[in-house]
Design a protein around this motif. Sequence first.
Motif, mmCIF file in Angstrom:
data_model
loop_
_atom_site.group_PDB
_atom_site.id
_atom_site.type_symbol
_atom_site.label_atom_id
_atom_site.label_comp_id
_atom_site.label_asym_id
_atom_site.label_seq_id
_atom_site.Cartn_x
_atom_site.Cartn_y
_atom_site.Cartn_z
ATOM 1 N N THR A 96 4.414 14.711 -6.009
ATOM 2 C CA THR A 96 4.395 13.537 -6.820
ATOM 3 C C THR A 96 4.927 12.231 -6.071
ATOM 4 N N PHE A 97 4.138 11.135 -6.357
ATOM 5 C CA PHE A 97 4.593 9.865 -5.783
ATOM 6 C C PHE A 97 4.378 8.662 -7.036
ATOM 7 N N ILE A 98 4.919 7.676 -6.612
ATOM 8 C CA ILE A 98 4.668 6.592 -7.765
ATOM 9 C C ILE A 98 3.826 5.396 -7.119
ATOM 10 N N THR A 99 2.847 4.953 -7.782
ATOM 11 C CA THR A 99 2.169 3.798 -7.242
ATOM 12 C C THR A 99 2.634 2.497 -8.386
ATOM 13 N N PRO A 100 3.217 1.610 -7.772
ATOM 14 C CA PRO A 100 3.668 0.216 -8.735
ATOM 15 C C PRO A 100 2.394 -0.280 -9.287
ATOM 16 N N PRO A 101 2.658 -1.023 -10.319
ATOM 17 C CA PRO A 101 1.656 -1.769 -11.233
ATOM 18 C C PRO A 101 1.237 -2.934 -10.415
ATOM 19 N N GLY A 102 0.068 -3.050 -10.231
ATOM 20 C CA GLY A 102 -0.803 -4.398 -9.596
ATOM 21 C C GLY A 102 -0.891 -4.127 -8.230
ATOM 22 N N TRP A 103 -0.431 -3.127 -7.481
ATOM 23 C CA TRP A 103 -0.682 -2.893 -6.292
ATOM 24 C C TRP A 103 -1.884 -2.370 -5.881
ATOM 25 N N TRP A 104 -2.433 -2.820 -4.758
ATOM 26 C CA TRP A 104 -3.773 -2.272 -4.053
ATOM 27 C C TRP A 104 -3.429 -0.748 -3.701
ATOM 28 N N HIS A 105 -4.480 0.234 -3.809
ATOM 29 C CA HIS A 105 -4.129 1.447 -3.205
ATOM 30 C C HIS A 105 -5.554 2.236 -3.022
ATOM 31 N N SER A 106 -5.778 3.036 -1.917
ATOM 32 C CA SER A 106 -6.962 3.461 -1.481
ATOM 33 C C SER A 106 -6.624 4.905 -1.018
ATOM 34 N N HIS A 107 -7.409 5.874 -1.356
ATOM 35 C CA HIS A 107 -7.403 7.261 -0.971
ATOM 36 C C HIS A 107 -8.101 7.669 0.169
ATOM 37 N N HIS A 108 -7.481 8.476 0.999
ATOM 38 C CA HIS A 108 -7.945 8.831 2.359
ATOM 39 C C HIS A 108 -7.872 10.350 2.585
ATOM 40 N N ASN A 109 -9.231 11.021 2.993
ATOM 41 C CA ASN A 109 -8.990 12.318 3.135
ATOM 42 C C ASN A 109 -9.694 12.765 4.441
ATOM 43 N N HIS A 110 -8.841 12.937 5.523
ATOM 44 C CA HIS A 110 -9.316 13.046 6.689
ATOM 45 C C HIS A 110 -9.713 14.732 7.050
ATOM 46 N N SER A 111 -9.240 15.439 6.046
ATOM 47 C CA SER A 111 -9.219 16.799 6.403
ATOM 48 C C SER A 111 -10.807 17.511 6.241
ATOM 49 N N GLU A 112 -10.774 18.876 6.199
ATOM 50 C CA GLU A 112 -11.837 19.680 5.910
ATOM 51 C C GLU A 112 -11.926 20.402 4.540
ATOM 52 N N GLN A 113 -11.240 19.601 3.970
ATOM 53 C CA GLN A 113 -10.679 20.338 2.348
ATOM 54 C C GLN A 113 -10.797 19.354 1.236
ATOM 55 N N ASP A 114 -11.472 19.681 0.420
ATOM 56 C CA ASP A 114 -11.477 18.704 -0.873
ATOM 57 C C ASP A 114 -9.943 18.583 -1.331
ATOM 58 N N ALA A 115 -9.531 17.380 -1.951
ATOM 59 C CA ALA A 115 -8.365 17.184 -2.543
ATOM 60 C C ALA A 115 -8.431 16.657 -4.040
ATOM 61 N N ILE A 116 -7.357 17.026 -4.518
ATOM 62 C CA ILE A 116 -7.477 16.542 -6.035
ATOM 63 C C ILE A 116 -6.015 16.011 -6.458
ATOM 64 N N VAL A 117 -6.036 14.809 -7.020
ATOM 65 C CA VAL A 117 -4.881 14.207 -7.608
ATOM 66 C C VAL A 117 -4.863 13.972 -8.940
ATOM 67 N N LEU A 118 -3.723 14.087 -9.605
ATOM 68 C CA LEU A 118 -3.698 14.047 -11.213
ATOM 69 C C LEU A 118 -2.791 12.944 -11.456
ATOM 70 N N PRO A 119 -3.403 11.754 -11.653
ATOM 71 C CA PRO A 119 -2.194 10.532 -11.995
ATOM 72 C C PRO A 119 -1.889 10.432 -13.380
ATOM 73 N N ILE A 120 -0.794 10.118 -13.932
ATOM 74 C CA ILE A 120 -0.533 10.058 -15.247
ATOM 75 C C ILE A 120 0.106 8.473 -15.364
ATOM 76 N N GLN A 121 -0.497 7.753 -16.304
ATOM 77 C CA GLN A 121 -0.120 6.391 -16.326
ATOM 78 C C GLN A 121 0.181 6.037 -17.884
ATOM 79 N N ASP A 122 0.951 4.894 -17.885
ATOM 80 C CA ASP A 122 1.177 4.492 -19.299
ATOM 81 C C ASP A 122 0.138 3.645 -19.612
ATOM 82 N N ALA A 123 -1.202 4.015 -19.271
ATOM 83 C CA ALA A 123 -2.435 3.056 -19.559
ATOM 84 C C ALA A 123 -2.840 3.240 -20.779
ATOM 85 N N GLY A 124 -2.362 4.085 -21.402
ATOM 86 C CA GLY A 124 -2.855 4.217 -23.117
ATOM 87 C C GLY A 124 -2.242 3.134 -23.904
#
Length: 307
Positions: free
Chosen positions: A265-293
């Motif tokens: 698990t890792f934290i992404t700070p609020p307001g920061w730009w972020h991009s996801h990259h998959n250079h492997s031959e396997q699909d990846a899955i991420v589950l973000p939980i945010q205080d966005a509610g």
Amino acid sequence: MSAVAETVFDQPQLWEAQAEFKEYMSAVNPAMPKIDVVAFPNTMHADGATRLMPFDLSESLQTGYAATTPNLYAGYLRISAQEQLQTDFVAASQMFFVISGSGSTTMDSGIIAWNTGDLFTLPAIKSALHEATTDSVLFWVNDAPLLRYLGVTPSEQRFQPVLYTQQRITEELNKVRAMGENRNRVGVLLSNPHFPTTMTLTHTLWSLYNILPKGVMQKPHRHNSIAIDHCVSAGPDTYTLIGKDIDADGNIIDPIKAMWTPGSTFITPPGWWHSHHNHSEQDAIVLPIQDAGLVMNMQLLDFQLVK
């Protein structure tokens, strides 16, 4: 003058002594505690006894109570087969994702049976007893720090417990994938019928079950909610680039690389730009939980995507 009269006479002076004043321009943007990109590796829960492993960043957040972000508290639960672990978080919303294993959670309103890949939410409850039938690890997030900041305890349950099974999640994800791979986001929002306006996991929590197909880069985006990102699955050389700014071409300037390692698990700070990259031959899955509610209800999410 009597002691009672003296006490009454002193009270206004005591109240006025607490009044402070700040010059506007020097105080309009106060220096708040820094929120960093922080990783919590899967080695934390790889083995060992039944226990709770919190992501407690209260020192850097300068809170007097346990917290992972200003509004959220997260961590891992490890429960050995045939053992129990009780949680008694004072929270209005709780989320548990089963990283591995199987078992059940018992509370006043009933029992939830869970297996690997399931996710369930609990409302404000006194306690929950988690029992594993096989060695199990769960990722949990709740809004206990928000309540501590406000100095309140829940007076009602805003929703009923909800179970999102791995089977149902996969079925819904496959429906989205069938719409075509030419999409920057291939994922499903996990929502609750009690919150039709925000369409979020709970009234404070937001979650996206997001697939990052092999060989794909998802363009940079940003939002004002803090994300606690859990990697469900990933191949090698899969990661997120995170940074405060982007250049004229939409590339993140001086990014921090957060690797996707299953069960981490890792934290992404609020307001920061972020991009996801998959250079492997396997699909990846991420589950973000945010205080966005919470942020969504205030209409401050401000989701932006590089075009």
